[in-house]
Scaffold this motif. Structure first.
Motif, PDB file in Angstrom:
ATOM      1  N   ALA A 109      18.451  22.369  42.943  1.00 37.67           N
ATOM      2  CA  ALA A 109      18.219  23.505  42.043  1.00 37.67           C
ATOM      3  C   ALA A 109      18.739  23.215  40.647  1.00 37.67           C
ATOM      4  N   SER A 110      19.899  22.581  40.565  1.00 34.19           N
ATOM      5  CA  SER A 110      20.468  22.238  39.263  1.00 34.19           C
ATOM      6  C   SER A 110      19.578  21.242  38.526  1.00 34.19           C
ATOM      7  N   ALA A 111      19.010  20.285  39.279  1.00 33.36           N
ATOM      8  CA  ALA A 111      18.140  19.281  38.655  1.00 33.36           C
ATOM      9  C   ALA A 111      16.807  19.893  38.205  1.00 33.36           C
ATOM     10  N   LEU A 112      16.387  20.969  38.866  1.00 35.24           N
ATOM     11  CA  LEU A 112      15.114  21.603  38.528  1.00 35.24           C
ATOM     12  C   LEU A 112      15.239  22.669  37.450  1.00 35.24           C
ATOM     13  N   ALA A 113      16.394  23.326  37.391  1.00 44.04           N
ATOM     14  CA  ALA A 113      16.550  24.513  36.538  1.00 44.04           C
ATOM     15  C   ALA A 113      16.195  24.177  35.093  1.00 44.04           C
ATOM     16  N   GLY A 114      15.454  25.076  34.458  1.00 48.11           N
ATOM     17  CA  GLY A 114      15.010  24.843  33.093  1.00 48.11           C
ATOM     18  C   GLY A 114      13.826  23.895  33.072  1.00 48.11           C
ATOM     19  N   ASP A 115      13.398  23.525  31.879  1.00 44.20           N
ATOM     20  CA  ASP A 115      12.295  22.570  31.710  1.00 44.20           C
ATOM     21  C   ASP A 115      11.061  22.993  32.504  1.00 44.20           C
ATOM     22  N   GLY A 116      10.809  24.301  32.558  1.00 47.32           N
ATOM     23  CA  GLY A 116       9.601  24.794  33.206  1.00 47.32           C
ATOM     24  C   GLY A 116       9.802  25.392  34.574  1.00 47.32           C
ATOM     25  N   PHE A 117      10.880  25.036  35.269  1.00 45.79           N
ATOM     26  CA  PHE A 117      11.138  25.573  36.602  1.00 45.79           C
ATOM     27  C   PHE A 117      12.137  26.718  36.525  1.00 45.79           C
ATOM     28  N   THR A 118      11.954  27.718  37.375  1.00 47.36           N
ATOM     29  CA  THR A 118      12.911  28.812  37.525  1.00 47.36           C
ATOM     30  C   THR A 118      13.351  28.858  38.978  1.00 47.36           C
ATOM     31  N   VAL A 119      14.640  28.695  39.196  1.00 48.88           N
ATOM     32  CA  VAL A 119      15.220  28.714  40.545  1.00 48.88           C
ATOM     33  C   VAL A 119      15.604  30.150  40.886  1.00 48.88           C
ATOM     34  N   ASP A 120      15.336  30.550  42.142  1.00 48.11           N
ATOM     35  CA  ASP A 120      15.504  31.950  42.517  1.00 48.11           C
ATOM     36  C   ASP A 120      16.001  32.060  43.959  1.00 48.11           C
ATOM     37  N   PRO A 121      17.279  32.491  44.151  1.00 51.05           N
ATOM     38  CA  PRO A 121      18.294  32.813  43.149  1.00 51.05           C
ATOM     39  C   PRO A 121      18.929  31.536  42.598  1.00 51.05           C
ATOM     40  N   ASP A 122      19.588  31.660  41.486  1.00 50.78           N
ATOM     41  CA  ASP A 122      20.192  30.518  40.797  1.00 50.78           C
ATOM     42  C   ASP A 122      21.685  30.782  40.587  1.00 50.78           C
ATOM     43  N   PRO A 123      22.566  30.019  41.245  1.00 49.79           N
ATOM     44  CA  PRO A 123      22.278  28.959  42.217  1.00 49.79           C
ATOM     45  C   PRO A 123      21.855  29.540  43.558  1.00 49.79           C
ATOM     46  N   PRO A 124      21.221  28.725  44.408  1.00 41.60           N
ATOM     47  CA  PRO A 124      20.803  29.217  45.717  1.00 41.60           C
ATOM     48  C   PRO A 124      21.988  29.731  46.530  1.00 41.60           C
ATOM     49  N   PRO A 132      18.734  14.110  45.001  1.00 46.16           N
ATOM     50  CA  PRO A 132      18.060  15.309  44.493  1.00 46.16           C
ATOM     51  C   PRO A 132      17.385  15.087  43.142  1.00 46.16           C
ATOM     52  N   ALA A 133      17.963  14.229  42.305  1.00 50.46           N
ATOM     53  CA  ALA A 133      17.358  13.971  41.001  1.00 50.46           C
ATOM     54  C   ALA A 133      16.015  13.266  41.139  1.00 50.46           C
ATOM     55  N   VAL A 134      15.897  12.383  42.120  1.00 51.46           N
ATOM     56  CA  VAL A 134      14.625  11.694  42.366  1.00 51.46           C
ATOM     57  C   VAL A 134      13.573  12.692  42.841  1.00 51.46           C
ATOM     58  N   VAL A 135      13.964  13.562  43.755  1.00 51.33           N
ATOM     59  CA  VAL A 135      13.032  14.577  44.249  1.00 51.33           C
ATOM     60  C   VAL A 135      12.604  15.494  43.112  1.00 51.33           C
ATOM     61  N   ALA A 136      13.543  15.873  42.252  1.00 49.57           N
ATOM     62  CA  ALA A 136      13.202  16.710  41.106  1.00 49.57           C
ATOM     63  C   ALA A 136      12.189  16.007  40.206  1.00 49.57           C
ATOM     64  N   GLY A 137      12.302  14.692  40.056  1.00 55.39           N
ATOM     65  CA  GLY A 137      11.331  13.933  39.271  1.00 55.39           C
ATOM     66  C   GLY A 137       9.946  13.996  39.887  1.00 55.39           C
ATOM     67  N   TRP A 138       9.885  13.910  41.213  1.00 58.63           N
ATOM     68  CA  TRP A 138       8.585  14.038  41.877  1.00 58.63           C
ATOM     69  C   TRP A 138       7.980  15.421  41.591  1.00 58.63           C
ATOM     70  N   TRP A 139       8.818  16.444  41.619  1.00 62.82           N
ATOM     71  CA  TRP A 139       8.334  17.795  41.354  1.00 62.82           C
ATOM     72  C   TRP A 139       7.768  17.912  39.938  1.00 62.82           C
ATOM     73  N   HIS A 140       8.445  17.299  38.972  1.00 65.19           N
ATOM     74  CA  HIS A 140       7.934  17.323  37.601  1.00 65.19           C
ATOM     75  C   HIS A 140       6.538  16.696  37.551  1.00 65.19           C
ATOM     76  N   GLU A 141       6.365  15.595  38.258  1.00 68.45           N
ATOM     77  CA  GLU A 141       5.078  14.908  38.257  1.00 68.45           C
ATOM     78  C   GLU A 141       3.991  15.761  38.901  1.00 68.45           C
ATOM     79  N   VAL A 142       4.339  16.435  39.989  1.00 69.02           N
ATOM     80  CA  VAL A 142       3.346  17.214  40.744  1.00 69.02           C
ATOM     81  C   VAL A 142       3.032  18.545  40.065  1.00 69.02           C
ATOM     82  N   VAL A 143       4.085  19.241  39.611  1.00 69.02           N
ATOM     83  CA  VAL A 143       3.923  20.627  39.178  1.00 69.02           C
ATOM     84  C   VAL A 143       3.657  20.754  37.699  1.00 69.02           C
ATOM     85  N   LEU A 144       4.358  19.982  36.906  1.00 69.81           N
ATOM     86  CA  LEU A 144       4.324  20.186  35.458  1.00 69.81           C
ATOM     87  C   LEU A 144       3.497  19.148  34.726  1.00 69.81           C
TER      88      LEU A 144
END
Length: 362
Positions: free
Chosen positions: A275-290, A349-361
């Motif tokens: 969640a920390s790696a995703l927060a901001g830059d287009g993603f909104t974590v809910d709730p933050d922090p989980p 988690p940072a690697v997974v967050a990078g995959w999410w950026h590629e897929v989602v954003l």
């Protein structure tokens, strides 16, 4: 083939999953159960829910939750309906207070009302968790009240410890039996950082599940006073849940309690790192922090476009970085649910967050 079917096919073909555990074949699952019987010293069957590993599981869960007794059900749907029916029969009222996002209202096709005649009243509406003031604000004469820990359809949101204590006190002062829908109670314990028995002590009865983070095949337990357990067994039989053999469910649950329960803190910590790696830059974590190992993530986009990119990623990399996305309530945004299990701990988690950026954003 539609997009949903293509996503499922691509997921099945993946050799790794970033969040959830790898899929296993029935043969592998049954072999694991057989091996667990040897490891746990299980050499006898239950018969109609009595004896064998079922009795062992019920005793272990009752001790974990600090309750006098526990009863195994084939499903949480059946167990919770039996618990609420028992409380309502005792209090002489069919009025049950619960969140409008409760599983009983959203996912059970009106079964609790049709089968048991419950009259549901909203303890909360929307994404908010319940407080003592919510309970006190309802008319007197409730048969029972239910809180879902965590509230899954609100991103697995949890009340604070003080709020929960105050709610429990209000229920006891008003004479309203308080039942906890603890389908994900195991995953909630790190949030409170208190023993499970201390959390469960705030409620008159507690339901817990075995097939989610614990990885069992199916099954659930309702724990509470011994006299409640006697009535639960009666309702289990009336509702067709006293199967000739409940042993497979019990063995899977015992394995989950042994292997997965001690890791819940790790799963929640990894979820918060993601969640920390995703927060901001287009993603909104809910709730933050989980609050638990499960939470929601929102991002700009359309579900079809994001899922097409997710499909392409899985087909190319043979890795499932996340589950499918759906269109959010807010136009122009999409949502997905994160549920962290053991497989995630093998990844950064940072690697997974990078995959999410590629897929989602992208």
């Amino acid at each position: 083939m539609g997009l949903d079917e293509r996503l499922r096919a691509a997921s099945d073909a993946c050799t790794a999953r970033a969040l959830r555990n790898p899929r296993t074949s029935p043969a592998q699952a049954f072999a694991d159960l057989a091996r667990a019987c040897d490891e746990l010293g299980i050499d006898s069957w239950d018969m109609y829910g009595g004896g064998g590993p079922v009795e062992r599981l019920e005793s272990e869960v009752a001790e974990l939750l600090g309750k006098s007794a526990a009863v195994l059900f084939p499903s949480g749907v059946m167990g919770q309906q039996a618990a609420l029916r028992t409380w309502c029969d005792r209090t002489g009222s069919v009025r049950v207070a619960l969140p409008d996002r409760s599983h009983l209202l959203v996912h059970e096709d009106d079964g609790p009302r049709l089968l048991h005649g419950f009259r549901f009243e909203h303890l909360t509406v929307g994404r908010r968790t319940a407080t003592a003031a919510d309970l006190r604000g309802l008319p007197a004469g409730l048969g029972a009240a239910l809180v879902e820990l965590p509230l899954r359809d609100a991103g697995c949101r949890l009340p604070t410890w003080d709020e929960l204590v105050e709610l429990s006190g209000a229920a006891r002062e008003l004479g309203v039996p308080l039942h906890v829908d603890g389908a994900r109670l195991w995953e909630s314990q790190p949030f409170y950082d208190r023993p499970l028995a201390e959390i469960a002590d705030l409620a008159d009865s507690v339901y817990v599940s075995f097939y989610k983070a614990l990885g069992g095949q199916a099954g659930a337990v309702v724990a509470g006073p011994a006299d409640l357990a006697d009535e639960l067994r009666l309702w289990r039989r009336r509702m067709g849940g006293t199967l000739f053999r409940l042993t497979p469910y019990a063995v899977g649950a015992l394995v989950g309690l042994r292997d997965q329960l001690p890791r819940m803190g790790e799963y929640v910590a990894w979820a918060r790192d993601l969640a920390s790696a995703l927060a901001g830059d287009g993603f909104t974590v809910d709730p933050d922090p989980p609050h638990a190992n499960t939470f929601l993530v929102h991002a700009p986009g359309s579900a079809d476009a994001v899922n097409e990119r997710l499909l392409g990623f899985m087909e190319r990399e043979l890795v499932e970085p996340c589950g499918p996305w759906w269109d959010a309530v807010v136009p122009g945004f999409v949502t997905t649910e994160v549920a962290v299990q053991a497989a995630a701990l093998e990844l950064d988690p940072a690697v997974v967050a990078g995959w999410w950026h590629e897929v989602v954003l992208a």
